[in-house]
Scaffold this motif. Structure first.
Motif, PDB file in Angstrom:
ATOM      1  N   GLY A   1       0.826  -1.212   0.000  1.00  0.00           N
ATOM      2  CA  GLY A   1       0.000   0.000   0.000  1.00  0.00           C
ATOM      3  C   GLY A   1       0.857   1.257   0.000  1.00  0.00           C
ATOM      4  O   GLY A   1       0.523   2.257  -0.636  1.00  0.00           O
ATOM      5  N   ALA A   2       1.985   1.181   0.704  1.00  0.00           N
ATOM      6  CA  ALA A   2       2.879   2.340   0.782  1.00  0.00           C
ATOM      7  C   ALA A   2       3.490   2.632  -0.583  1.00  0.00           C
ATOM      8  O   ALA A   2       3.498   3.785  -1.041  1.00  0.00           O
ATOM      9  CB  ALA A   2       3.974   2.067   1.800  1.00  0.00           C
ATOM     10  N   ILE A   3       3.978   1.598  -1.244  1.00  0.00           N
ATOM     11  CA  ILE A   3       4.585   1.820  -2.565  1.00  0.00           C
ATOM     12  C   ILE A   3       3.520   2.324  -3.539  1.00  0.00           C
ATOM     13  O   ILE A   3       3.754   3.225  -4.342  1.00  0.00           O
ATOM     14  CB  ILE A   3       5.251   0.530  -3.085  1.00  0.00           C
ATOM     15  CG1 ILE A   3       6.346   0.090  -2.113  1.00  0.00           C
ATOM     16  CG2 ILE A   3       5.859   0.755  -4.462  1.00  0.00           C
ATOM     17  CD1 ILE A   3       6.977  -1.239  -2.450  1.00  0.00           C
ATOM     18  N   PHE A   4       2.332   1.748  -3.409  1.00  0.00           N
ATOM     19  CA  PHE A   4       1.201   2.130  -4.266  1.00  0.00           C
ATOM     20  C   PHE A   4       0.912   3.628  -4.130  1.00  0.00           C
ATOM     21  O   PHE A   4       0.883   4.374  -5.123  1.00  0.00           O
ATOM     22  CB  PHE A   4      -0.006   1.291  -3.831  1.00  0.00           C
ATOM     23  CG  PHE A   4      -1.227   1.429  -4.685  1.00  0.00           C
ATOM     24  CD1 PHE A   4      -1.150   1.401  -6.063  1.00  0.00           C
ATOM     25  CD2 PHE A   4      -2.482   1.545  -4.091  1.00  0.00           C
ATOM     26  CE1 PHE A   4      -2.295   1.498  -6.837  1.00  0.00           C
ATOM     27  CE2 PHE A   4      -3.624   1.633  -4.848  1.00  0.00           C
ATOM     28  CZ  PHE A   4      -3.527   1.620  -6.225  1.00  0.00           C
ATOM     29  N   SER A   5       0.728   4.078  -2.879  1.00  0.00           N
ATOM     30  CA  SER A   5       0.417   5.505  -2.682  1.00  0.00           C
ATOM     31  C   SER A   5       1.635   6.361  -3.009  1.00  0.00           C
ATOM     32  O   SER A   5       1.493   7.509  -3.430  1.00  0.00           O
ATOM     33  CB  SER A   5      -0.084   5.763  -1.263  1.00  0.00           C
ATOM     34  OG  SER A   5       0.854   5.315  -0.325  1.00  0.00           O
ATOM     35  N   GLY A   6       2.828   5.790  -2.811  1.00  0.00           N
ATOM     36  CA  GLY A   6       4.047   6.523  -3.139  1.00  0.00           C
ATOM     37  C   GLY A   6       4.162   6.809  -4.628  1.00  0.00           C
ATOM     38  O   GLY A   6       4.496   7.925  -5.037  1.00  0.00           O
ATOM     39  N   ILE A   7       3.855   5.813  -5.443  1.00  0.00           N
ATOM     40  CA  ILE A   7       3.913   6.020  -6.898  1.00  0.00           C
ATOM     41  C   ILE A   7       2.915   7.102  -7.298  1.00  0.00           C
ATOM     42  O   ILE A   7       3.224   8.001  -8.091  1.00  0.00           O
ATOM     43  CB  ILE A   7       3.595   4.700  -7.650  1.00  0.00           C
ATOM     44  CG1 ILE A   7       4.643   3.636  -7.324  1.00  0.00           C
ATOM     45  CG2 ILE A   7       3.572   4.933  -9.152  1.00  0.00           C
ATOM     46  CD1 ILE A   7       4.267   2.247  -7.797  1.00  0.00           C
ATOM     47  N   ALA A   8       1.724   7.034  -6.705  1.00  0.00           N
ATOM     48  CA  ALA A   8       0.705   8.049  -7.018  1.00  0.00           C
ATOM     49  C   ALA A   8       1.211   9.429  -6.613  1.00  0.00           C
ATOM     50  O   ALA A   8       1.014  10.408  -7.343  1.00  0.00           O
ATOM     51  CB  ALA A   8      -0.597   7.712  -6.297  1.00  0.00           C
ATOM     52  N   GLY A   9       1.873   9.494  -5.466  1.00  0.00           N
ATOM     53  CA  GLY A   9       2.419  10.772  -4.994  1.00  0.00           C
ATOM     54  C   GLY A   9       3.430  11.341  -5.965  1.00  0.00           C
ATOM     55  O   GLY A   9       3.394  12.540  -6.295  1.00  0.00           O
ATOM     56  N   ILE A  10       4.323  10.497  -6.475  1.00  0.00           N
ATOM     57  CA  ILE A  10       5.332  10.976  -7.436  1.00  0.00           C
ATOM     58  C   ILE A  10       4.655  11.475  -8.704  1.00  0.00           C
ATOM     59  O   ILE A  10       5.011  12.521  -9.232  1.00  0.00           O
ATOM     60  CB  ILE A  10       6.295   9.846  -7.839  1.00  0.00           C
ATOM     61  CG1 ILE A  10       7.151   9.449  -6.674  1.00  0.00           C
ATOM     62  CG2 ILE A  10       7.184  10.286  -8.978  1.00  0.00           C
ATOM     63  CD1 ILE A  10       8.203   8.448  -7.067  1.00  0.00           C
ATOM     64  N   ILE A  11       3.684  10.716  -9.189  1.00  0.00           N
ATOM     65  CA  ILE A  11       3.009  11.115 -10.435  1.00  0.00           C
ATOM     66  C   ILE A  11       2.392  12.503 -10.261  1.00  0.00           C
ATOM     67  O   ILE A  11       2.521  13.371 -11.127  1.00  0.00           O
ATOM     68  CB  ILE A  11       1.943  10.067 -10.832  1.00  0.00           C
ATOM     69  CG1 ILE A  11       2.631   8.765 -11.249  1.00  0.00           C
ATOM     70  CG2 ILE A  11       1.062  10.588 -11.965  1.00  0.00           C
ATOM     71  CD1 ILE A  11       1.689   7.613 -11.511  1.00  0.00           C
ATOM     72  N   LEU A  12       1.754  12.728  -9.110  1.00  0.00           N
ATOM     73  CA  LEU A  12       1.092  14.017  -8.892  1.00  0.00           C
ATOM     74  C   LEU A  12       2.114  15.155  -8.831  1.00  0.00           C
ATOM     75  O   LEU A  12       1.939  16.196  -9.463  1.00  0.00           O
ATOM     76  CB  LEU A  12       0.279  13.978  -7.594  1.00  0.00           C
ATOM     77  CG  LEU A  12      -0.955  13.079  -7.613  1.00  0.00           C
ATOM     78  CD1 LEU A  12      -1.691  13.149  -6.303  1.00  0.00           C
ATOM     79  CD2 LEU A  12      -1.884  13.508  -8.738  1.00  0.00           C
ATOM     80  N   LEU A  13       3.185  14.941  -8.083  1.00  0.00           N
ATOM     81  CA  LEU A  13       4.195  16.003  -7.963  1.00  0.00           C
ATOM     82  C   LEU A  13       4.860  16.264  -9.310  1.00  0.00           C
ATOM     83  O   LEU A  13       5.098  17.415  -9.699  1.00  0.00           O
ATOM     84  CB  LEU A  13       5.236  15.617  -6.911  1.00  0.00           C
ATOM     85  CG  LEU A  13       6.251  16.711  -6.595  1.00  0.00           C
ATOM     86  CD1 LEU A  13       5.572  17.876  -5.894  1.00  0.00           C
ATOM     87  CD2 LEU A  13       7.387  16.205  -5.727  1.00  0.00           C
TER      88      LEU A  13
ATOM     89  N   ASN B   1       5.332   4.823 -17.803  1.00  0.00           N
ATOM     90  CA  ASN B   1       6.101   3.824 -17.050  1.00  0.00           C
ATOM     91  C   ASN B   1       5.652   3.762 -15.590  1.00  0.00           C
ATOM     92  O   ASN B   1       5.464   2.678 -15.027  1.00  0.00           O
ATOM     93  CB  ASN B   1       7.592   4.150 -17.112  1.00  0.00           C
ATOM     94  CG  ASN B   1       8.194   3.767 -18.447  1.00  0.00           C
ATOM     95  OD1 ASN B   1       7.509   3.214 -19.306  1.00  0.00           O
ATOM     96  ND2 ASN B   1       9.454   4.068 -18.655  1.00  0.00           N
ATOM     97  N   LEU B   2       5.477   4.941 -14.981  1.00  0.00           N
ATOM     98  CA  LEU B   2       4.993   4.936 -13.594  1.00  0.00           C
ATOM     99  C   LEU B   2       3.552   4.433 -13.542  1.00  0.00           C
ATOM    100  O   LEU B   2       3.144   3.793 -12.571  1.00  0.00           O
ATOM    101  CB  LEU B   2       5.088   6.336 -12.983  1.00  0.00           C
ATOM    102  CG  LEU B   2       6.502   6.780 -12.606  1.00  0.00           C
ATOM    103  CD1 LEU B   2       6.499   8.204 -12.082  1.00  0.00           C
ATOM    104  CD2 LEU B   2       7.122   5.872 -11.559  1.00  0.00           C
ATOM    105  N   GLY B   3       2.792   4.719 -14.597  1.00  0.00           N
ATOM    106  CA  GLY B   3       1.415   4.214 -14.676  1.00  0.00           C
ATOM    107  C   GLY B   3       1.393   2.692 -14.683  1.00  0.00           C
ATOM    108  O   GLY B   3       0.572   2.070 -14.007  1.00  0.00           O
ATOM    109  N   TYR B   4       2.331   2.085 -15.405  1.00  0.00           N
ATOM    110  CA  TYR B   4       2.411   0.616 -15.409  1.00  0.00           C
ATOM    111  C   TYR B   4       2.717   0.097 -13.999  1.00  0.00           C
ATOM    112  O   TYR B   4       2.149  -0.908 -13.548  1.00  0.00           O
ATOM    113  CB  TYR B   4       3.502   0.143 -16.367  1.00  0.00           C
ATOM    114  CG  TYR B   4       3.113   0.242 -17.834  1.00  0.00           C
ATOM    115  CD1 TYR B   4       1.834  -0.088 -18.266  1.00  0.00           C
ATOM    116  CD2 TYR B   4       4.037   0.649 -18.779  1.00  0.00           C
ATOM    117  CE1 TYR B   4       1.490   0.004 -19.610  1.00  0.00           C
ATOM    118  CE2 TYR B   4       3.704   0.740 -20.132  1.00  0.00           C
ATOM    119  CZ  TYR B   4       2.419   0.416 -20.534  1.00  0.00           C
ATOM    120  OH  TYR B   4       2.082   0.501 -21.843  1.00  0.00           O
ATOM    121  N   MET B   5       3.626   0.799 -13.312  1.00  0.00           N
ATOM    122  CA  MET B   5       3.936   0.376 -11.936  1.00  0.00           C
ATOM    123  C   MET B   5       2.695   0.516 -11.055  1.00  0.00           C
ATOM    124  O   MET B   5       2.400  -0.355 -10.230  1.00  0.00           O
ATOM    125  CB  MET B   5       5.080   1.220 -11.356  1.00  0.00           C
ATOM    126  CG  MET B   5       6.431   0.924 -11.995  1.00  0.00           C
ATOM    127  SD  MET B   5       7.701   2.094 -11.494  1.00  0.00           S
ATOM    128  CE  MET B   5       8.145   1.469  -9.906  1.00  0.00           C
TER     129      MET B   5
END
Lengths: 480, 189
Positions: free
Chosen positions: A251-263, A284-288
Motif C-alpha cells: 500500500g505504501a509503494i502504491f500511494s508513493g507512486i501516485a504521490g510521485i506522479i502528482l508532484l 512507465n509509472l502508470g504501469y507500476m
C-alpha cells in the motif's frame, strides 16, 4: 564561439531549465506560499487549542483513541516510500529513464517523513510525554521499534537525497554567482563539499550512492512493516492479521507512486519540464501503479476470503460496517474509485495518457486515504465486549490540523523548489549522453544487418551520427 | 440419510414430550420451593485456586440431584453491571455441585449461585462474599515465543545500518578533502 553539438545544446537547455526556478520567482509562487502559510497557521491555531484544552476537543474518546492523526501518519509514511524506494529500485535496476524523476521522488520521501513523523506527536494529548518513550520505552513495544525505524529511515533518506545533489549543488555554486544573495552562495559553497568533478570524487560519490541505494530498500520496507505491526500486534479484528506487514508495504509503494506522479505533473506544468519529464515517464509509472492495483486487489481478496470463510463474530461486525454500515461509503470508494477505476484508466489504451494517469494517481491517493481511515477507525469500532459499537467523527480541530499538515507538505516542497534543482542535471545529462552514444551504435548495427547485398551494397552509406562526441560533456562539466 | 431422518423424528418427538411435560407441570408459583446454599472460602489470595460449593435441597432438606446450577460473580464495567458467569455444574446425589475458581483481582468479590428452576422445582439463588488478598502477578511477563538474543541481533542490525551511514559520511569527508587538494588538470568543472 563555435557550433555546439546536440548533446551540449541539450545540456545547456537542461541547466537553464533546471536552474530557472532558483533564479526566477513569479507572483503566483508568492501567492501559493502565502496561501499555504495561511493554512499552516490555521492548523497551528487548531493545535494550540488542542494543547490548551486537551484531546477532548477532538472526536477521539476512550474506545476510538486513534483517528485522523494516525490515519495521516500511516498515509504520509506510505507516501514516503515513493521516493527512496522507487528511486533506489530504479537505480539498482539501472533503469535509465528514471533520471529526471529521482530527485522529486527522493524529496517527497524526506518531506512526507518529516510531516508524517509529527502526527503521532500531535496525537498525544501531552506531547511532552514523548520523552517517556525514550526514557522508559521497552524493547518489546512496537512503538519503540517504530521510533527507531522511522528515525533510521529519515536519516537514510536525507543522506540519499543529498548524495546525488552534490554535483548539482556545485553547478548552482558555479552558475548562480550573479544576483544571488550571499547566504545562498555560501550555502551552495558549503553544501557542494568542494565538488570539482575529479575522478576520485566521482568514484567516491559513486560508492556512497551505491551503498545507500542498496541499504535504503530494506530500511524502507522495515519502516512500513513496523508501522503495520503497531496494529498487527494486537488481538483486534481486522488488525490481527499476519500479512499486515506485506499489505502495508504494498500500500505504501502504491500511494508513493501516485504521490510521485502528482508532484511530477504539477512541477512539469509549472516549470515547463516537458522536454525532460515526458509522457513516457508517466506511462512507465502508470504501469507500476497498475501492477500495484493488482497486488492490492490480491491482498484484499486474500484477506476478506480467509477471514470471511471463518466469519467469527468480530469479522462479521467488521464486514457489516465495511460493506453496508458506517464505513461503507469510504470502503466502496476505495475499492471502486481507488483501485478499479485507476486500474481501468491505466489498462485502456485510450486513457493511458498523461491526463489519464494523473487522474488515476489522484484517485489512488484519495482511495488510500480512505483505506487508512477505515483500517484505523474501523479496527477500533469493532466491539471486543458485548456492547454497542463506538462512533467517531473528526472535529474541526482534527480537520484543521489535517489541512495544516497537507499545506505544510506543500510548503516545504515549494521552498525546496527555490533551493535545489528539481531535476538531477548531471544524471539526466549523463543518461542523454549514453543514449546519444548508444543510438548511433544501434543504428549502425541495424544498418549493417539490413544493408543490401550484391551490387547495391557498394553504394550504401552509413547513417549520420546523432551526436558530435568530441564536444560531449561529462559528469560535473569538462570535455571528452 | 435414513439415520438423520430418524434422528430428527426422535428429536421432534422428544421436544413434543418435553412440551407436554412442561404443560402438565405445575406453574412457577405452584412449584415447591428450593433452598440453595453457597459455600465460599472467607478469604483467599489472587491467583489461588478455590472451590465454590453449592448445595440444592427442597424445603424439607432433601437433596435435589441431576440439575444444573450456575455460578456467577457480580461485576461492573464501563457503567454496566451484571452477573458474569463463572461456570456451571450438575448436582450429585447429595445435591452438591462444585466449581474450581481462580480470583484474578484483589478486594471484595460478590459471588452468586443460581438454580433457574425445573418443572418439578422452583428457582433458587444464594450469594456469598469472597475477600481476596494480594497475590503474585497474573500477567505473563515473558513472551510466548522467546528467541534467545533476538534483541541483541536487532541492535546489531540497527548498528550495522548506522555504521553504513557513518561510512558514507566518511566518504563525504574524503570528497570534500579531494576537492581541496585536487590538481588543476584533474578538475572537470
Amino acid at each position: 564561439m563555435g557550433a555546439i553539438g546536440p548533446v551540449e545544446a541539450f545540456r545547456r537547455r537542461l541547466e537553464e531549465r533546471a536552474l530557472a526556478p532558483l533564479t526566477r520567482t513569479g507572483r503566483g509562487y508568492y501567492l501559493l506560499v502565502g496561501g499555504l502559510l495561511l493554512v499552516v497557521a490555521w492548523g497551528l491555531y487548531a493545535y494550540t487549542s488542542q494543547l490548551r484544552e486537551g484531546l477532548v476537543v477532538t472526536g477521539m474518546r476512550d474506545r476510538i483513541m486513534w483517528g485522523l492523526y494516525i490515519t495521516l501518519f500511516v498515509l504520509f509514511i506510505g507516501i514516503s516510500h515513493a521516493g527512496t524506494l522507487i528511486s533506489a529500485i530504479l537505480r539498482v535496476t539501472n533503469a535509465g529513464w528514471r533520471a529526471p524523476i529521482t530527485r522529486m521522488a527522493e524529496f517527497i520521501t524526506v518531506v512526507a517523513l518529516m510531516v508524517g513523523a509529527l502526527m503521532p506527536l500531535v496525537d498525544l494529548g501531552r506531547p511532552d510525554r514523548i520523552l517517556n518513550l525514550l526514557l522508559y520505552g521497552r524493547w518489546q513495544s512496537p512503538v519503540v521499534w517504530d521510533l527507531l525505524s522511522i528515525t533510521t529511515y529519515l536519516t537514510g533518506s536525507v543522506i540519499y537525497l543529498y548524495l546525488p545533489l552534490i554535483p548539482d549543488l556545485a553547478l548552482c555554486r558555479d552558475r548562480l554567482l550573479q544576483g544571488a544573495p550571499r547566504w545562498r552562495r555560501r550555502f551552495f559553497r558549503v553544501a557542494s563539499l568542494g565538488w570539482r568533478g575529479t575522478p576520485r570524487q566521482r568514484r567516491l560519490l559513486g560508492s556512497a550512492i551505491g551503498m545507500m541505494m542498496v541499504l535504503i530498500i530494506p530500511v524502507a520496507v522495515s519502516v512500513h512493516t513496523v508501522v503495520s505491526w503497531i496494529f498487527a500486534m494486537t488481538l483486534r479484528e481486522p488488525w490481527d492479521n499476519p500479512m499486515f506487514g506485506a499489505y502495508f508495504v504494498a500500500g505504501a509503494i502504491f500511494s508513493g507512486i501516485a504521490g510521485i506522479i502528482l508532484l511530477m505533473a504539477l512541477l512539469r506544468k509549472i516549470y515547463r519540464f516537458e522536454e525532460y519529464i515526458t509522457a513516457r515517464h508517466f506511462v512507465n509509472l502508470g504501469y507500476m501503479l497498475g501492477a500495484f492495483v493488482l497486488i492490492m486487489i490480491y491482498f484484499n481478496v486474500s484477506e476478506y476470503l480467509t477471514t470471511g470463510y471463518k466469519m467469527n463474530e468480530e469479522v462479521a461486525f467488521h464486514f457489516r460496517q465495511l460493506f453496508a454500515g458506517e464505513l461503507a461509503p469510504l470502503y466502496w470508494f476505495y475499492l471502486l474509485g481507488g483501485l478499479l477505476v485507476p486500474g481501468l484508466l491505466i489498462l485502456l489504451p485510450a486513457t493511458r495518457s498523461v491526463a489519464g494517469i494523473v487522474t488515476a494517481a489522484v484517485l489512488v491517493t484519495l482511495g488510500m486515504w480512505a483505506e487508512r481511515y477505515f483500517i484505523v477507525v474501523g479496527g477500533l469500532r469493532v466491539p471486543l465486549m458485548p456492547y454497542e459499537a463506538a462512533s467517531y467523527a473528526p472535529t474541526w480541530v482534527e480537520w484543521s490540523i489535517m489541512a495544516g499538515a497537507f499545506a505544510g507538505f506543500g510548503l516545504i516542497i515549494a521552498l525546496f523548489c527555490k533551493l535545489f534543482p528539481l531535476i538531477a542535471v548531471w544524471e539526466v545529462a549523463e543518461h542523454h549522453e549514453e543514449e546519444a552514444v548508444r543510438v548511433p551504435r544501434r543504428v549502425a548495427l541495424a544498418w549493417a544487418m539490413t544493408r543490401p547485398e550484391g551490387p547495391e551494397r557498394a553504394g550504401a552509406e552509413w547513417p549520420e551520427p546523432v551526436a558530435n562526441l568530441e564536444d560531449t560533456p561529462v559528469l560535473g562539466g569538462g570535455r571528452r | 440419510m435414513r439415520p438423520l431422518v430418524a434422528g430428527s423424528r426422535i428429536a421432534s418427538l422428544l421436544a413434543l414430550a418435553t412440551l407436554s411435560v412442561a404443560g402438565l407441570a405445575p406453574s412457577a408459583g405452584e412449584r415447591p420451593e428450593t433452598l440453595l446454599d453457597l459455600r465460599v472460602p472467607a478469604a483467599a489470595n489472587a491467583g489461588e485456586e478455590l472451590e465454590l460449593r453449592a448445595r440444592l435441597t427442597d424445603a424439607g432438606g432433601a437433596p435435589i440431584p441431576g440439575v444444573l446450577v450456575g455460578f456467577y460473580s457480580l461485576a461492573e464495567f464501563a457503567g454496566v453491571s451484571g452477573e458474569v458467569m463463572l461456570g456451571e455444574g450438575v448436582t450429585g446425589a447429595d445435591g452438591v455441585t462444585t466449581l474450581r475458581y481462580v480470583p484474578r483481582r484483589e478486594g471484595e468479590i460478590m459471588l452468586a449461585a443460581r438454580f433457574p428452576g425445573s418443572p418439578a422445582h422452583g428457582p433458587g439463588r444464594a450469594m456469598g462474599t469472597l475477600s481476596v488478598g494480594p497475590g503474585p502477578p497474573l500477567y505473563r511477563e515473558t513472551p510466548w515465543i522467546r528467541v534467545p538474543g533476538i534483541v541483541w541481533a536487532l541492535v546489531a542490525l540497527l548498528s550495522a545500518v548506522w555504521a553504513t551511514y557513518l561510512s558514507v559520511m566518511v566518504l563525504l569527508l574524503l570528497i570534500a578533502r579531494d576537492g581541496r587538494v585536487a590538481a588543476p588538470e584533474e578538475v572537470r568543472r
